[in-house]
Write a protein that holds these residues in place. Sequence first.
Motif, PDB file in Angstrom:
ATOM      1  N   ALA A 210      29.164  54.891  22.106  1.00 37.27           N
ATOM      2  CA  ALA A 210      30.588  55.203  22.009  1.00 37.27           C
ATOM      3  C   ALA A 210      30.955  56.135  23.158  1.00 37.27           C
ATOM      4  O   ALA A 210      30.330  57.191  23.333  1.00 37.27           O
ATOM      5  N   VAL A 211      31.964  55.744  23.922  1.00 33.03           N
ATOM      6  CA  VAL A 211      32.414  56.565  25.051  1.00 33.03           C
ATOM      7  C   VAL A 211      33.723  57.238  24.639  1.00 33.03           C
ATOM      8  O   VAL A 211      34.704  56.555  24.318  1.00 33.03           O
ATOM      9  N   ILE A 212      33.710  58.568  24.639  1.00 35.47           N
ATOM     10  CA  ILE A 212      34.903  59.314  24.239  1.00 35.47           C
ATOM     11  C   ILE A 212      35.520  59.907  25.502  1.00 35.47           C
ATOM     12  O   ILE A 212      34.895  60.712  26.204  1.00 35.47           O
ATOM     13  N   VAL A 213      36.728  59.494  25.779  1.00 34.68           N
ATOM     14  CA  VAL A 213      37.383  59.874  27.028  1.00 34.68           C
ATOM     15  C   VAL A 213      38.314  61.047  26.747  1.00 34.68           C
ATOM     16  O   VAL A 213      39.405  60.884  26.197  1.00 34.68           O
ATOM     17  N   GLY A 214      37.859  62.252  27.072  1.00 28.52           N
ATOM     18  CA  GLY A 214      38.630  63.465  26.803  1.00 28.52           C
ATOM     19  C   GLY A 214      37.958  64.276  25.707  1.00 28.52           C
ATOM     20  O   GLY A 214      37.599  63.731  24.656  1.00 28.52           O
ATOM     21  N   TYR A 215      37.784  65.580  25.977  1.00 27.75           N
ATOM     22  CA  TYR A 215      37.058  66.429  25.023  1.00 27.75           C
ATOM     23  C   TYR A 215      37.890  67.660  24.642  1.00 27.75           C
ATOM     24  O   TYR A 215      37.418  68.777  24.606  1.00 27.75           O
ATOM     25  N   ALA A 223      34.156  62.533  18.913  1.00 27.22           N
ATOM     26  CA  ALA A 223      32.753  62.501  19.357  1.00 27.22           C
ATOM     27  C   ALA A 223      31.819  62.929  18.218  1.00 27.22           C
ATOM     28  O   ALA A 223      30.781  62.310  17.977  1.00 27.22           O
ATOM     29  N   MET A 224      32.214  63.973  17.512  1.00 26.58           N
ATOM     30  CA  MET A 224      31.383  64.490  16.408  1.00 26.58           C
ATOM     31  C   MET A 224      31.171  63.420  15.338  1.00 26.58           C
ATOM     32  O   MET A 224      30.059  63.208  14.850  1.00 26.58           O
ATOM     33  N   ARG A 225      32.254  62.727  14.996  1.00 25.67           N
ATOM     34  CA  ARG A 225      32.134  61.710  13.946  1.00 25.67           C
ATOM     35  C   ARG A 225      31.381  60.472  14.445  1.00 25.67           C
ATOM     36  O   ARG A 225      30.672  59.823  13.667  1.00 25.67           O
ATOM     37  N   VAL A 235      30.488  61.449  26.647  1.00 27.24           N
ATOM     38  CA  VAL A 235      31.817  62.058  26.811  1.00 27.24           C
ATOM     39  C   VAL A 235      32.170  62.044  28.295  1.00 27.24           C
ATOM     40  O   VAL A 235      31.330  62.333  29.146  1.00 27.24           O
ATOM     41  N   THR A 236      33.414  61.696  28.607  1.00 29.40           N
ATOM     42  CA  THR A 236      33.879  61.800  29.993  1.00 29.40           C
ATOM     43  C   THR A 236      35.017  62.808  30.032  1.00 29.40           C
ATOM     44  O   THR A 236      35.806  62.909  29.086  1.00 29.40           O
ATOM     45  N   GLU A 237      35.057  63.578  31.092  1.00 28.01           N
ATOM     46  CA  GLU A 237      36.026  64.675  31.198  1.00 28.01           C
ATOM     47  C   GLU A 237      36.445  64.876  32.649  1.00 28.01           C
ATOM     48  O   GLU A 237      35.763  64.423  33.570  1.00 28.01           O
ATOM     49  N   VAL A 238      37.561  65.573  32.838  1.00 30.64           N
ATOM     50  CA  VAL A 238      37.967  66.000  34.186  1.00 30.64           C
ATOM     51  C   VAL A 238      37.908  67.528  34.293  1.00 30.64           C
ATOM     52  O   VAL A 238      38.096  68.079  35.361  1.00 30.64           O
ATOM     53  N   ASP A 239      37.655  68.188  33.169  1.00 30.47           N
ATOM     54  CA  ASP A 239      37.702  69.650  33.107  1.00 30.47           C
ATOM     55  C   ASP A 239      36.288  70.186  32.973  1.00 30.47           C
ATOM     56  O   ASP A 239      35.578  69.832  32.023  1.00 30.47           O
ATOM     57  N   PRO A 240      35.837  71.054  33.914  1.00 26.88           N
ATOM     58  CA  PRO A 240      34.456  71.535  33.858  1.00 26.88           C
ATOM     59  C   PRO A 240      34.139  72.349  32.603  1.00 26.88           C
ATOM     60  O   PRO A 240      32.989  72.352  32.144  1.00 26.88           O
ATOM     61  N   ILE A 241      35.142  73.028  32.038  1.00 27.57           N
ATOM     62  CA  ILE A 241      34.878  73.816  30.815  1.00 27.57           C
ATOM     63  C   ILE A 241      34.555  72.854  29.670  1.00 27.57           C
ATOM     64  O   ILE A 241      33.539  72.982  28.983  1.00 27.57           O
ATOM     65  N   GLY A 250      25.591  68.441  22.815  1.00 28.19           N
ATOM     66  CA  GLY A 250      24.542  67.427  22.701  1.00 28.19           C
ATOM     67  C   GLY A 250      24.938  66.040  23.169  1.00 28.19           C
ATOM     68  O   GLY A 250      24.243  65.066  22.851  1.00 28.19           O
ATOM     69  N   PHE A 251      26.042  65.930  23.916  1.00 29.55           N
ATOM     70  CA  PHE A 251      26.469  64.602  24.367  1.00 29.55           C
ATOM     71  C   PHE A 251      26.119  64.374  25.829  1.00 29.55           C
ATOM     72  O   PHE A 251      26.015  65.322  26.600  1.00 29.55           O
ATOM     73  N   ARG A 252      25.962  63.106  26.192  1.00 34.73           N
ATOM     74  CA  ARG A 252      25.799  62.775  27.602  1.00 34.73           C
ATOM     75  C   ARG A 252      27.164  62.866  28.270  1.00 34.73           C
ATOM     76  O   ARG A 252      28.170  62.494  27.679  1.00 34.73           O
ATOM     77  N   VAL A 253      27.187  63.371  29.488  1.00 37.17           N
ATOM     78  CA  VAL A 253      28.448  63.526  30.224  1.00 37.17           C
ATOM     79  C   VAL A 253      28.288  62.834  31.573  1.00 37.17           C
ATOM     80  O   VAL A 253      27.281  63.034  32.257  1.00 37.17           O
ATOM     81  N   MET A 254      29.247  62.022  31.942  1.00 32.51           N
ATOM     82  CA  MET A 254      29.170  61.296  33.222  1.00 32.51           C
ATOM     83  C   MET A 254      30.564  60.773  33.569  1.00 32.51           C
ATOM     84  O   MET A 254      31.458  60.779  32.709  1.00 32.51           O
ATOM     85  N   PRO A 255      30.786  60.329  34.798  1.00 37.63           N
ATOM     86  CA  PRO A 255      32.087  59.739  35.131  1.00 37.63           C
ATOM     87  C   PRO A 255      32.318  58.456  34.329  1.00 37.63           C
ATOM     88  O   PRO A 255      31.368  57.729  34.007  1.00 37.63           O
ATOM     89  N   LEU A 256      33.592  58.185  34.052  1.00 35.31           N
ATOM     90  CA  LEU A 256      33.916  57.028  33.223  1.00 35.31           C
ATOM     91  C   LEU A 256      33.461  55.716  33.867  1.00 35.31           C
ATOM     92  O   LEU A 256      33.072  54.780  33.157  1.00 35.31           O
ATOM     93  N   VAL A 257      33.472  55.668  35.181  1.00 32.72           N
ATOM     94  CA  VAL A 257      33.086  54.407  35.810  1.00 32.72           C
ATOM     95  C   VAL A 257      31.604  54.084  35.521  1.00 32.72           C
ATOM     96  O   VAL A 257      31.224  52.910  35.409  1.00 32.72           O
TER      97      VAL A 257
END
Length: 416
Positions: A210-215, A223-225, A235-241, A250-257
């Motif tokens: 499951a790819v969750i776009v925005g955290y 993401a939790m559920r 999880v994909t994000e644009v915000d470093p925080i 505990g999630f993998r983080v990477m660019p959406l592409v």
Amino acid sequence: MTTSMVRDLNLKARGKKKIDWVSNHLPVLNLIGSDKRYTRALEGKRIGIALHLEAKTAYLAMILQRAGAEVSIAGSNPLSTQDDVAAALASEGVKVYAWYGATPEEYHSFLNKIVDDKPQLILDDGGDLVSLLHQERREALGDILGGSEETTTGVIRLRAMEADGVLEFPMLAVNDAYSKYLFDNRYGTGQSTWDAIMRNTNLVVSGKTAVIVGYGWCGKGVAMRAKGLGADVIVTEVDPIRANEALMDGFRVMPLVDAARQGDFFVTVTGNKYAIRKEHFLAMKDKAILANAGHFDVEIAKPDLDSLSVEQKEVRPNITEYTLTDGRRIYLLAEGRLVNLAAGDGHPAEIMDLSFASQVLALNHVAQHYQELGKRVVNLPVELDRMVLAMRLEALGIKIDSLTEDQVRYLKSWQV
Ligand code: ADE
């Protein structure tokens, strides 16, 4: 005599059952709504509401009406109105202008109907009603004392209006209350989004990616559920925080592409436009499933999907299959509209209990204090916010500790 515009009044019996069911699971709203201390300023006021018209919302409208207000309500999304609930609410004497599948013109005319009823207080979800008042119906501004906003997207729009110096009345950002975003955005969106995805697809989540776009708070819940359901979550994000938060949760983080190549389910919760677009569709696996849980249907770039596909068809209610030129299929749920309401029942009742109890307090507060509040976006007073959460614990029979006098003194001391 009703002036309502609903799809079919004959649906009211089924709608009433839905409203009766949730009314038994909204203890805090029931307590606040029936106590004059929290609703006195609403007596005799005309309240215009634009909210997702499902059972909990209908009950909120009834509570406001019982508190002595005159209530008009429209939907806040063309696909989130439940026609049976709208019929039941109209037969309670609330003015209802809403039906499922409203065209853009109908949706706009329903919001205009709310303004025609000369509201003094506004309850908005997403900012469309406030925006209409400021852009097209300025003659109605004089009646408005103020209002409250339910959701993140609406508060962002209000803050943009405030920054531009154009906001004409105080708006309480209920979304930003602890009793709202910590529960509704996180646990409400988390549960109701997966509920809608599962009931509409009838597919398993466990063992899939499951790819969750925005955290933000909603993304955190989704993401939790997903993790709880046994998915491998990216999880994909644009915000470093937020990206760091996702990593530490505990999630993998990477660019959406990159995530696009791996995902079975994609859920957008960014509040922004075109979060998933052409380059991502081009990388997706056959049979990827896409859903949006953000307020507007702009997060998944439908124009890109249209231009990339050779065929589109509805393969189940609320599921559109897009076939790309190379034969891959992409499934879009609920036309990219917020899936938990357009293809589900919205957040669980116990969650909306907190949000809507805070809404009643917010409207009452605005009705009492609109002159001092000014033309600004303001927070729900923290004592009201905390009171809602304390009332919830009491309703659940859960007791907590309190500070001793010695501890209070300790917290106030600063000398060594
Ligand atoms: N039910 C009514 N309003 C809602 C909202 N904003 N989100 C989820 N469920 C709802």
